[in-house]
Design a protein around this motif. Structure first.
Motif, PDB file in Angstrom:
ATOM      1  N   GLY A 136     -18.080  32.561  36.439  1.00  0.00           N
ATOM      2  CA  GLY A 136     -17.164  31.377  35.936  1.00  0.00           C
ATOM      3  C   GLY A 136     -17.785  30.654  34.816  1.00  0.00           C
ATOM      4  O   GLY A 136     -17.311  29.678  34.144  1.00  0.00           O
ATOM      5  N   LEU A 137     -18.813  31.114  34.141  1.00  0.00           N
ATOM      6  CA  LEU A 137     -19.438  30.472  32.678  1.00  0.00           C
ATOM      7  C   LEU A 137     -18.858  30.985  31.650  1.00  0.00           C
ATOM      8  O   LEU A 137     -19.263  31.915  30.926  1.00  0.00           O
ATOM      9  N   TYR A 138     -17.718  30.336  31.414  1.00  0.00           N
ATOM     10  CA  TYR A 138     -16.828  30.709  30.014  1.00  0.00           C
ATOM     11  C   TYR A 138     -16.162  29.486  29.832  1.00  0.00           C
ATOM     12  O   TYR A 138     -15.843  28.450  30.297  1.00  0.00           O
ATOM     13  N   GLY A 139     -15.462  29.742  28.498  1.00  0.00           N
ATOM     14  CA  GLY A 139     -14.552  28.744  28.096  1.00  0.00           C
ATOM     15  C   GLY A 139     -13.972  29.163  26.604  1.00  0.00           C
ATOM     16  O   GLY A 139     -14.410  30.127  26.075  1.00  0.00           O
ATOM     17  N   SER A 140     -13.034  28.398  26.250  1.00  0.00           N
ATOM     18  CA  SER A 140     -12.301  28.903  24.826  1.00  0.00           C
ATOM     19  C   SER A 140     -13.145  28.286  23.696  1.00  0.00           C
ATOM     20  O   SER A 140     -13.623  27.258  23.850  1.00  0.00           O
ATOM     21  N   LEU A 141     -12.945  28.896  22.538  1.00  0.00           N
ATOM     22  CA  LEU A 141     -13.480  28.223  21.349  1.00  0.00           C
ATOM     23  C   LEU A 141     -12.415  28.858  20.218  1.00  0.00           C
ATOM     24  O   LEU A 141     -12.258  29.818  20.059  1.00  0.00           O
ATOM     25  N   ILE A 142     -12.116  27.767  19.547  1.00  0.00           N
ATOM     26  CA  ILE A 142     -11.002  27.996  18.483  1.00  0.00           C
ATOM     27  C   ILE A 142     -11.323  27.557  17.223  1.00  0.00           C
ATOM     28  O   ILE A 142     -11.875  26.364  17.028  1.00  0.00           O
ATOM     29  N   VAL A 143     -11.047  28.430  16.201  1.00  0.00           N
ATOM     30  CA  VAL A 143     -11.571  27.906  14.773  1.00  0.00           C
ATOM     31  C   VAL A 143     -10.255  27.921  14.124  1.00  0.00           C
ATOM     32  O   VAL A 143      -9.708  28.958  13.998  1.00  0.00           O
ATOM     33  N   ASP A 144      -9.952  26.844  13.426  1.00  0.00           N
ATOM     34  CA  ASP A 144      -8.802  26.515  12.946  1.00  0.00           C
ATOM     35  C   ASP A 144      -9.212  26.798  11.215  1.00  0.00           C
ATOM     36  O   ASP A 144     -10.298  26.589  10.778  1.00  0.00           O
ATOM     37  N   LEU A 145      -7.840  27.091  10.414  1.00  0.00           N
ATOM     38  CA  LEU A 145      -8.158  27.105   9.109  1.00  0.00           C
ATOM     39  C   LEU A 145      -8.376  25.682   8.724  1.00  0.00           C
ATOM     40  O   LEU A 145      -8.121  24.605   9.277  1.00  0.00           O
ATOM     41  N   PRO A 146      -8.997  25.503   7.255  1.00  0.00           N
ATOM     42  CA  PRO A 146      -9.351  24.070   6.996  1.00  0.00           C
ATOM     43  C   PRO A 146      -8.055  23.363   6.614  1.00  0.00           C
ATOM     44  O   PRO A 146      -6.947  23.976   6.507  1.00  0.00           O
ATOM     45  N   LYS A 147      -7.844  21.977   6.791  1.00  0.00           N
ATOM     46  CA  LYS A 147      -6.485  21.352   6.474  1.00  0.00           C
ATOM     47  C   LYS A 147      -5.808  21.567   5.481  1.00  0.00           C
ATOM     48  O   LYS A 147      -4.906  21.381   5.170  1.00  0.00           O
ATOM     49  N   SER A 148      -6.672  22.059   4.224  1.00  0.00           N
ATOM     50  CA  SER A 148      -6.078  22.358   3.003  1.00  0.00           C
ATOM     51  C   SER A 148      -5.418  23.718   2.800  1.00  0.00           C
ATOM     52  O   SER A 148      -4.846  23.811   1.666  1.00  0.00           O
ATOM     53  N   GLN A 149      -5.847  24.340   3.753  1.00  0.00           N
ATOM     54  CA  GLN A 149      -4.902  25.797   3.894  1.00  0.00           C
ATOM     55  C   GLN A 149      -3.834  25.956   5.107  1.00  0.00           C
ATOM     56  O   GLN A 149      -3.941  25.306   6.109  1.00  0.00           O
ATOM     57  N   ARG A 150      -2.993  26.589   4.840  1.00  0.00           N
ATOM     58  CA  ARG A 150      -1.930  27.107   5.987  1.00  0.00           C
ATOM     59  C   ARG A 150      -1.812  28.503   6.431  1.00  0.00           C
ATOM     60  O   ARG A 150      -2.271  29.356   5.775  1.00  0.00           O
ATOM     61  N   GLU A 151      -1.409  28.669   7.740  1.00  0.00           N
ATOM     62  CA  GLU A 151      -1.269  29.796   8.143  1.00  0.00           C
ATOM     63  C   GLU A 151      -0.060  30.483   7.522  1.00  0.00           C
ATOM     64  O   GLU A 151       0.855  29.708   6.899  1.00  0.00           O
ATOM     65  N   PRO A 152      -0.173  31.838   7.572  1.00  0.00           N
ATOM     66  CA  PRO A 152       0.808  32.486   6.904  1.00  0.00           C
ATOM     67  C   PRO A 152       2.237  32.485   7.635  1.00  0.00           C
ATOM     68  O   PRO A 152       3.201  33.154   7.399  1.00  0.00           O
ATOM     69  N   PHE A 153       2.243  31.655   8.798  1.00  0.00           N
ATOM     70  CA  PHE A 153       3.479  31.741   9.514  1.00  0.00           C
ATOM     71  C   PHE A 153       3.522  30.444  10.305  1.00  0.00           C
ATOM     72  O   PHE A 153       2.559  29.664  10.326  1.00  0.00           O
ATOM     73  N   HIS A 154       4.938  29.898  10.449  1.00  0.00           N
ATOM     74  CA  HIS A 154       5.120  28.506  10.871  1.00  0.00           C
ATOM     75  C   HIS A 154       5.246  28.335  12.443  1.00  0.00           C
ATOM     76  O   HIS A 154       5.909  29.266  12.878  1.00  0.00           O
ATOM     77  N   TYR A 155       4.601  27.489  12.944  1.00  0.00           N
ATOM     78  CA  TYR A 155       4.975  27.321  14.370  1.00  0.00           C
ATOM     79  C   TYR A 155       4.961  25.606  14.753  1.00  0.00           C
ATOM     80  O   TYR A 155       4.240  24.826  14.054  1.00  0.00           O
TER      81      TYR A 155
END
Length: 374
Positions: A136-155
């Motif tokens: 059970g030794l695990y967890g999530s790690l999420i890396v976002d784009l910098p706030k100055s950049q946008r993803e190529p899709f909207h959600y």
């Protein structure tokens, strides 16, 4: 002066420090220990971090530096944490692979992982010592784009799903079985979990599918009750999915009766540390030189984990541009435990500025190192 001191205290409490060019240093304190939980409505001893199972979600932006102080509060065994998918450019000692990139963290000791996240994406972290991922030794790690950049899709919103599997026997018992003569296989997991929640001996979809299991009934406040994802009509949602299963190979289906499907262990998912690679092709039987003619050399997908199917081969290509000692292994936990992996020693002579604590093993070795330096 008081104002500056107040700002520093505020930043320290939240574990975030501003670096140059808008990047931040994000600080975490991880205490690894065994805890009691009921992930599938039955009580089990699992490995947790800071009393949580799964461990806390780490969230950062591209260019940030993560500083995670991991304290081993296990009484009788070492531990390490691998940051799955993070390439560790310039910091190979922070990869978190026991006896490869570092010594195991001894009980009562703290090891500091410090590294930059240089690529956006959905990642996870997990134990890389013995069968601790299965524990059970695990967890999530999420890396976002910098706030100055946008993803190529909207959600309009997003959900994070971490898939895992659970056994009703302890990881220690599994290790003993795998090391016995004759070997005792661990068998299939008893429960599949989404974000640390699952059901055993009942089905959420019993009304919709052909099954002998009874319908699950929950009030909603149970520890094992399924997580409800609230959505609104005509909105678009991003679903982040990562699988830290130790054995099961899963397909996630979203339909009128949402359910988790394809629990099997016939394939071998091979994971390369320190790199992404291009998947050039697959084939049946033993690889032959003529098979190279079918390689995809123009639009090959970029991955850090790839499947090798039964009685087949998979071809991949990566650029050896990250000095370090990197594991390449089957990501099925018991297969790795039995030795299904190799090591790439890549330009080790080019590694510079290795932290002192990464060169030693335990308190005794640190004392010996200090004697040598003095």
């Amino acid at each position: 002066m008081r104002l500056l001191r107040a700002i520093f205290v505020w930043c320290n409490l939240f574990g975030v420090f501003e670096l140059s060019f808008g990047a931040k240093e994000r600080n975490y304190e991880f205490d690894v220990e065994y805890i009691y939980k009921k992930p599938d409505c039955l009580e089990h001893v699992v490995m947790g971090i800071n009393g949580q199972f799964p461990g806390p979600t780490i969230r950062a932006e591209v260019g940030d530096t993560l500083v995670i102080n991991v304290t081993n509060k296990l009484s009788t065994e070492g531990t390490v944490i691998h940051w799955h998918g993070i390439r560790q450019r310039g910091t190979p000692w922070a990869d978190g692979t026991a006896a490869i990139s570092q010594c195991a963290i001894n009980p009562g000791e703290t090891f500091q992982y410090k590294f930059e996240v240089d690529k956006s994406g959905t990642y996870f972290y997990h134990g890389h010592y013995g069968m601790q991922r299965a524990a059970g030794l695990y967890g999530s790690l999420i890396v976002d784009l910098p706030k100055s950049q946008r993803e190529p899709f909207h959600y309009d919103g997003e959900f994070n799903l971490l898939l895992s599997d659970l056994w009703h026997t302890s990881s220690h018992e599994q290790e003993v079985g795998l090391s016995s003569a004759p070997m005792r296989w661990i068998g299939e997991p008893q429960t599949l979990l989404i974000n640390g929640r699952g059901q055993f001996n009942c089905s959420l979809a019993a009304k919709f599918v052909n099954t002998t299991l009874p319908q699950c009934n929950f009030k909603g406040d149970e520890e094992c009750a399924p997580e409800i994802l609230q959505v609104k009509p005509k909105k678009t949602y991003r679903i982040r999915i990562a699988s830290t299963t130790s054995l099961a190979s899963l397909n996630l289906a979203i339909s009128n009766a949402n359910q988790l499907h394809g629990n099997g262990s016939e394939i071998h998912p091979w994971h390369l540390h320190g790199h992404d690679f291009w998947v050039l092709g697959y084939g049946e039987g033993k690889f032959k030189p003529l098979d190279a003619k079918s390689f995809n050399l123009t639009r090959a997908p970029l991955r850090n984990t790839v499947v090798v199917f039964p009685y087949g081969w998979t071809a991949l290509r990566f650029k050896a541009d990250n000095p370090g000692v990197w594991a390449f292994h089957c990501h099925i936990e018991p297969h790795l435990h039995m030795g299904m992996g190799v090591i790439f020693a890549e330009g080790v002579h080019k590694i510079r500025k290795v932290p002192t604590e990464a060169l030693t093993c335990g308190a005794t070795a640190k004392m010996l190192l200090n004697d040598t330096l003095h």
